[in-house]
Design an enzyme around this catalytic site. Structure first.
Site, PDB file in Angstrom:
ATOM      1  N   LYS A 121      56.353   4.196  91.016  1.00 53.92           N
ATOM      2  CA  LYS A 121      57.558   3.619  91.608  1.00 53.92           C
ATOM      3  C   LYS A 121      57.675   2.123  91.345  1.00 53.92           C
ATOM      4  O   LYS A 121      58.737   1.630  90.958  1.00 53.92           O
ATOM      5  CB  LYS A 121      57.553   3.849  93.119  1.00 53.92           C
ATOM      6  N   THR A 122      56.581   1.400  91.597  1.00 57.04           N
ATOM      7  CA  THR A 122      56.636  -0.053  91.469  1.00 57.04           C
ATOM      8  C   THR A 122      56.953  -0.465  90.035  1.00 57.04           C
ATOM      9  O   THR A 122      57.801  -1.340  89.787  1.00 57.04           O
ATOM     10  CB  THR A 122      55.303  -0.676  91.924  1.00 57.04           C
ATOM     11  N   GLU A 165      62.401   0.198  95.565  1.00 62.58           N
ATOM     12  CA  GLU A 165      61.323   1.174  95.572  1.00 62.58           C
ATOM     13  C   GLU A 165      61.438   1.992  96.845  1.00 62.58           C
ATOM     14  O   GLU A 165      61.524   1.441  97.941  1.00 62.58           O
ATOM     15  CB  GLU A 165      59.984   0.447  95.506  1.00 62.58           C
TER      16      GLU A 165
END
Length: 470
Positions: A121-122, A165
Site C-alpha cells: 500500500k505505502t 493509503e
C-alpha cells in the site's frame, strides 16, 4: 475543511500524533489552518516537522496536555482506553474521532484514490503521489511512510486529487468513499482483528461497496486472494473493474519486467499500446505496484504515456528497501517487510539485484505476538532465502505477550528449512554480531516493522570503526 463527526476538526488533539497515519492527517489539517495539538511517547523528526507547521506537540501522555479549547480528540486503534488524555476527553465530554474518520473528512469533496491490500500500500500510494506531483497536478496525499524526495508522509495540495493509503487492519478503510480503489492483494493478516479469510473477504467487499457510483476498482489479475475478491464483486452495478498484472486476461497487462541493478524496467500493454518506464526499486512486486498506480491514474483520465513517464520520477519510500549506507565494503539496506509474503518478495528482489556471489545477511525483528503465533513458521521459511539470519525478540507494538509465543517459533522453522539462523536477544549486541559474520562485498538487510530500523546506522558505525571480523 469538513468535519468528520459532530464536533469539528478545527482544534483537534491527536493522541499518538507522531505515528505514520496520525501525523499525516495532522499535517494536512495544520496546512489547512487548523489549530493542531497532540502528544506522542517520544520526540522525533516527525514531531519537529509538525511543530514547524504550527502544531503543539507534547512528549509523553498526560491529562494536562489536552487543551481546554480542543474541539475533539483523534485516536487510532492503538490507543488504549486508559490513556490519560482519552480519559480526560471523556470527562470534558469531547468528541472522540477515529483516525479513519478524520482522514475521510479531509478527503471530502476531492477525487480520491484509496490504495488497499495486505502488502504494497505505502509504495503504491507513494508512486501515485509522486507521479501526480511530477505532472503538476498538486495532489493531496496521506501515506504510511515518508517519501524519499519530499521526505514527508502527507501534504495538502492545491489540486482536485487526494491519494490515500487505506488500512484494512482494523477495517478503517471501510470509512472512505473513493472514486478509484486499488486492491493489490488479499491475504490473511492482522489476526487480532480477523479470524478467517472469509472475514477478510467480507471486509474488502464492504470497502469496495463504498466506491462512489460510476467509480473504478483496480485489482490484481495475478494474486489468488484478489482474483477471488474480483469474482465476488464482479457484476455489481455502477462499478467499473480494471485488472492489472502478468495474466493474459489483465486489462493492463505486464509484458516484461527487466531487472537493472537496483531498478527495474517495466513494459505494459494498455489500450492497445506498449508503454515502457522505470521503477526505482528492484523486484517484481514493486514493478507490479507501479502498474497498479498506472492503472489507477488512467482510471482518473490521466494520459497513460504521461503517467508512465512520471512514475519514473519516484525515488522510493523510507524503509522500503532503502539503502542506509555502506561501510567496510558492506551495504546496509532497510526493509519494512514483516509478513512472510513481504519478506520473501524483498529477499528475492535483493537476490535479483545484487551481483552473483554476494552474500545476503538478514537481521529480522518479528512484529506482533499474534502475527508470530499464526505465521511464525512461514516467517522462518522465508528467512531460508538469506545466506544467514539474525532473529531478534518480538516487537510487541500494541499487544501484550501471548504465553508460549516467542521468536523461537521462527528460529525453529528456519532451522527446519536448513537456514543458518542465530538468535540475539539483546538488540544492542547486533552490530558486533553482524561484524563477526560479514565480509566485504556482503549485503545486510534489517527487516521488520518495529525499531529494527534503528540498527542500520549502528551497524554502519560499528563497521566503520572496527570493520568486519572476516
Amino acid at each position: 475543511m469538513a468535519p468528520a463527526v459532530p464536533g469539528t476538526l478545527e482544534r483537534p488533539h491527536f493522541i499518538g500524533i507522531g505515528g505514520a497515519g496520525m501525523s499525516g492527517i495532522a499535517k494536512i489539517l495544520a496546512q489547512r489552518g487548523a489549530k493542531v495539538a497532540g502528544s506522542d511517547a517520544k520526540d522525533s523528526p516527525t514531531a519537529d516537522a509538525l511543530r514547524a507547521l504550527g502544531a503543539t506537540v507534547h512528549i509523553g501522555h498526560a491529562a494536562g496536555h489536552l487543551a481546554d479549547d480542543a474541539s475533539c480528540v483523534v485516536v487510532s486503534s492503538a490507543i488504549r482506553a486508559d490513556n490519560p488524555e482519552l480519559v480526560r476527553a471523556a470527562e470534558l465530554d469531547l468528541p472522540v474521532v477515529h483516525r479513519s474518520d478524520a482522514l475521510a473528512s479531509v478527503m471530502t469533496g476531492l477525487r480520491s484514490i484509496a490504495v488497499a491490500g495486505t502488502h504494497g500500500k505505502t509504495t503504491t500510494t507513494s508512486m501515485l503521489a509522486v507521479a501526480l506531483s511530477t505532472l503538476g497536478l498538486s495532489p493531496s496525499y496521506a501515506i504510511g511512510g515518508d517519501l524519499e524526495g519530499p521526505g514527508t508522509n502527507a501534504d495538502h495540495g492545491d489540486g482536485e486529487i487526494f491519494v490515500a493509503e487505506a488500512d484494512e487492519s482494523d477495517r478503517s478503510f471501510q470509512k472512505y468513499d473513493p472514486e478509484v480503489a486499488i486492491v493489490l492483494n488479499v491475504e490473511l493478516d492482522h489476526h487480532a482483528n480477523y479470524a478467517s479469510m472469509e472475514e477478510i473477504y467480507e471486509s474488502f467487499e464492504t470497502f469496495i461497496g463504498k466506491i462512489s457510483p460510476g467509480g473504478t476498482l483496480v485489482v490484481s489479475a495475478d494474486q489468488p486472494g484478489a482474483i477471488e475478491l474480483t469474482a465476488r464483486v464482479r457484476g455489481r452495478s455502477q462499478l467499473n473493474i480494471v485488472t492489472y498484472g502478468e495474466s493474459e486476461t489483465a486489462d493492463v497487462r505486464v509484458h516484461k519486467i527487466t531487472p537493472r541493478g537496483l531498478t527495474s524496467e517495466v513494459t505494459v500493454l494498455s489500450g492497445g499500446r506498449f508503454l515502457t518506464f522505470t521503477v526505482s526499486v528492484p523486484g517484481r512486486h514493486y514493478a507490479l505496484n507501479a502498474v497498479a498506480a498506472l492503472a489507477a491514474g488512467i482510471a482518473l483520465g490521466i494520459p497513460a504515456h504521461n503517467l508512465a513517464s512520471a512514475i519514473g520520477s519516484y525515488t522510493g519510500v523510507k524503509r522500503r528497501l532503502q539503502l542506509k549506507g555502506e561501510a567496510a565494503g558492506v551495504q546496509v539496506i532497510d526493509s519494512y517487510a514483516h509478513h512472510p509474503t513481504e519478506m520473501s518478495a524483498d529477499l528475492e528482489a535483493m537476490r535479483s539485484a545484487v551481483a552473483e556471489g554476494t552474500r545476503l545477511l538478514v537481521v529480522f525483528q518479528p512484529h506482533l505476538f499474534s502475527r508470530t503465533q499464526e505465521l511464525g513458521t512461514e516467517m522462518g521459511q522465508a528467512l531460508a532465502l538469506a545466506d544467514a539470519s539474525i532473529v531478534l525478540d518480538i516487537y510487541p507494538a500494541r499487544e501484550d505477550p501471548i504465553p508460549g509465543v516467542t521468536s523461537e517459533l521462527i528460529i525453529n522453522a528456519a532451522l527446519a528449512a536448513s537456514a543458518a539462523v542465530t538468535a540475539v536477544h539483546d538488540k544492542s549486541a547486533v552490530p558486533e554480531t553482524v561484524a563477526g559474520m560479514v565480509k566485504p562485498g556482503d549485503l545486510v538487510l534489517t527487516m521488520g516493522a518495529g525499531d529494527v530500523t534503528d540498527l542500520g546506522p549502528e551497524i554502519l558505525a560499528h563497521l566503520t570503526d572496527s570493520g568486519p571480523a572476516n
